[in-house]
Design an enzyme around this catalytic site. Sequence first.
Site, mmCIF file in Angstrom:
data_model
loop_
_atom_site.group_PDB
_atom_site.id
_atom_site.type_symbol
_atom_site.label_atom_id
_atom_site.label_comp_id
_atom_site.label_asym_id
_atom_site.label_seq_id
_atom_site.Cartn_x
_atom_site.Cartn_y
_atom_site.Cartn_z
ATOM 1 N N HIS A 74 6.699 4.359 12.295
ATOM 2 C CA HIS A 74 6.627 4.283 10.824
ATOM 3 C C HIS A 74 7.652 5.289 10.289
ATOM 4 O O HIS A 74 7.376 6.480 10.189
ATOM 5 C CB HIS A 74 5.198 4.646 10.390
ATOM 6 C CG HIS A 74 4.955 4.607 8.921
ATOM 7 N ND1 HIS A 74 4.091 3.704 8.335
ATOM 8 C CD2 HIS A 74 5.419 5.377 7.896
ATOM 9 C CE1 HIS A 74 4.033 3.920 7.031
ATOM 10 N NE2 HIS A 74 4.837 4.938 6.743
ATOM 11 N N ASN A 132 9.818 4.019 2.854
ATOM 12 C CA ASN A 132 9.814 3.556 4.236
ATOM 13 C C ASN A 132 11.086 2.768 4.526
ATOM 14 O O ASN A 132 11.771 2.300 3.612
ATOM 15 C CB ASN A 132 8.618 2.633 4.471
ATOM 16 C CG ASN A 132 7.303 3.314 4.261
ATOM 17 O OD1 ASN A 132 6.842 4.049 5.111
ATOM 18 N ND2 ASN A 132 6.684 3.083 3.111
ATOM 19 N N CYS A 138 6.464 9.884 -0.355
ATOM 20 C CA CYS A 138 5.309 10.673 0.054
ATOM 21 C C CYS A 138 5.013 11.698 -1.024
ATOM 22 O O CYS A 138 5.851 12.560 -1.306
ATOM 23 C CB CYS A 138 5.565 11.374 1.392
ATOM 24 S SG CYS A 138 4.173 12.426 1.894
ATOM 25 N N ARG A 158 0.826 -1.208 0.000
ATOM 26 C CA ARG A 158 0.000 0.000 0.000
ATOM 27 C C ARG A 158 0.863 1.262 0.000
ATOM 28 O O ARG A 158 0.997 1.942 -1.002
ATOM 29 C CB ARG A 158 -0.950 -0.006 1.211
ATOM 30 C CG ARG A 158 -2.099 1.008 1.108
ATOM 31 C CD ARG A 158 -1.737 2.405 1.534
ATOM 32 N NE ARG A 158 -1.279 2.490 2.918
ATOM 33 C CZ ARG A 158 -0.807 3.609 3.452
ATOM 34 N NH1 ARG A 158 -0.716 4.729 2.731
ATOM 35 N NH2 ARG A 158 -0.381 3.624 4.707
#
Length: 298
Positions: free
Chosen positions: A205, A247, A238, A13
């Site tokens: 995160h 990430n 992002c 995702r």
Amino acid sequence: MNDFVKIVEVGARDGLQNESVVLSLDDKLTLINNLVDAGLKDIEVGSCVSPKWVPQMAGSTELFAQLTKPTDVNFSLLTPNLKGYQAAVAVGCREVAIFTGASESFTQKNINCTIAESLARFDDIMAHAKADGVKVRGYVSCMVDCPYEGAISPVAVADVVARLIDMGCYEVSLGETIGTATPDKVEAVWHECQKRTDTHLLAGHFHNTYGMAIANVYASLNMGIRTFDSSIAGLGGCPYAKGASGNVATEDLHYLLDKMGYQTGVDKDKLMHAGKAIMERLGRTSRSNAAIAYWQSK
């Protein structure tokens, strides 16, 4: 050390939604099946958002419906509103995620409302989830810095986290969205949150824009955090933060945890193969240092 650390895999995702290549349903199924085979037990499958805004997430509910679902694996979907929640539940999803931010400017750019308005929008989702027996996980962006406002007050972060817990989220993941934080800043946020929220309800995160993600994970471990989101091969970024990279790579996170003696339930070799397969499909090299070293040693 026998502590167990939960890894929440968000590559399918948070990772893929920022990739220029739009994968087919079969490609996504292969990715998720490979992640399950590697032993990951918490996997975010996709996002119930309009494909007009995030074309990479088109067909997330169809993908969820077609997954083979082992009873010991927790699959979730991101649901920005009640319509998304209802779509997720319609395909048998038993955990959804909702998201807001600790920065007013970022929240406006990201979901076109204030922080307070975003929380109000979740009331319907939380009411339905409670009635349906569906678990809800919360996300809070910009736990340290915002691309528009700069530094964010740890108190402001803790306020949003507490609101989400009070609403009924079983866990809240704090996003270091643009990857600028250093361990001292991360520790300050955890310290403030822990004044108001039980540590076991918190997750980290971390993005790796400046190479600080693993250092920030280490600092978080020392603060008692035992749940971390990560993305296979370091996929992601992002769209609202120029230059932000992916990430923390799941392979790098696993390497740190494994070498420090934490338990994860993940098979290293199968994890490496899962990362190699998705990057070959995307036509890119992995962002994971651990994966690069692993394959160079072969």
